[in-house]
Design an enzyme around this catalytic site. Structure first.
Site, mmCIF file in Angstrom:
data_model
loop_
_atom_site.group_PDB
_atom_site.id
_atom_site.type_symbol
_atom_site.label_atom_id
_atom_site.label_comp_id
_atom_site.label_asym_id
_atom_site.label_seq_id
_atom_site.Cartn_x
_atom_site.Cartn_y
_atom_site.Cartn_z
ATOM 1 N N SER A 121 -0.174 5.462 -9.694
ATOM 2 C CA SER A 121 -0.873 4.647 -10.679
ATOM 3 C C SER A 121 -2.397 4.778 -10.582
ATOM 4 C CB SER A 121 -0.473 3.167 -10.552
ATOM 5 O OG SER A 121 -1.160 2.549 -9.503
ATOM 6 N N LYS A 163 -5.512 -1.379 -6.751
ATOM 7 C CA LYS A 163 -5.961 -1.365 -8.142
ATOM 8 C C LYS A 163 -7.468 -1.587 -8.218
ATOM 9 C CE LYS A 163 -1.869 -1.278 -10.239
ATOM 10 N NZ LYS A 163 -1.134 -0.912 -9.027
#
Length: 214
Positions: A121, A163
């Site tokens: 991701s 993230k």
């Protein structure tokens, strides 16, 4: 105390724990240790773990099935504290599983640790599956920082994700943004963020193992 002062079964147990944590990124359970060493009784396993703990080779967290921590590093470098999901949140563990040699050019090793990345991701930030991310321990960050965000469960660390952090004041929420155009961000209302989430640190370096052909 050194490992040489442990019994043969305790040395085998310790070696299995080290190798399991290297390959799986988390400690084994007592039952997994018992299966590997052909010990039927979990109480027998617990006895030898207690002996390893008394010798200062491991420490354990009470009431956690995977609560083993290594207290002795296997080599110099930055301690590898487990795996981190670049996708959905993944369980993390506080005990070091190994260490990564980051070379003499990286001097900021104080208050840092490394995690092995799992998932894609963050691929558009050039963070790939299998990379090591070096994390500086801190509880605060700024918008745009790549962070380890931990979702707390009943007041203790439960799962974590890698993230970019953005606090969107206009929407009264926190956005955890992946670096993969195929994936959606994680949106967390500010009230829930304040109650259930925390920043464990931010990424300060990325290392990749290169394998050359023979």
């Amino acid at each position: 105390m050194s490992l040489e002062q442990a019994s043969e079964i305790q040395r085998r147990m310790y070696d299995f724990i080290v190798n399991y944590m290297k390959s799986e990124g988390m400690p084994p359970t007592n039952r997994e240790i018992g299966r590997e060493l052909n010990i039927a009784s979990t109480g027998h396993v617990d006895y030898h773990l207690t002996m390893l703990e008394k010798k200062g080779l491991i420490s354990r967290q009470a009431k956690k099935s995977r609560g083993i921590k290594l207290t002795k590093q296997t080599q110099d470098g930055i301690p590898v504290m487990g795996t981190i999901a670049a996708g959905e949140p993944l369980d993390i563990f506080e005990g070091a599983t190994d260490s990564v040699d980051v070379g003499h050019n990286f001097t900021d090793t104080e208050n840092t640790y490394a995690l092995v990345v799992r998932g894609r991701s963050m691929i558009e930030d050039h963070i790939c599956d299998g990379d090591y991310v070096v994390i500086k321990r801190q509880a605060t960050c700024q918008n745009g920082d790549i962070v380890v965000a931990v979702h707390m469960q009943e007041g203790v660390s439960g799962s974590a994700t890698l993230k970019r952090f953005f606090q969107e004041k206009d929407h009264d929420r926190v956005r955890l943004q992946p670096a993969n155009s195929e994936l959606d961000p994680i949106m967390i209302p500010k009230s829930i963020w304040d109650r259930e989430w925390q920043i464990q640190g931010k990424v300060v370096a990325i290392f990749r193992q290169c394998i050359t052909a023979a």
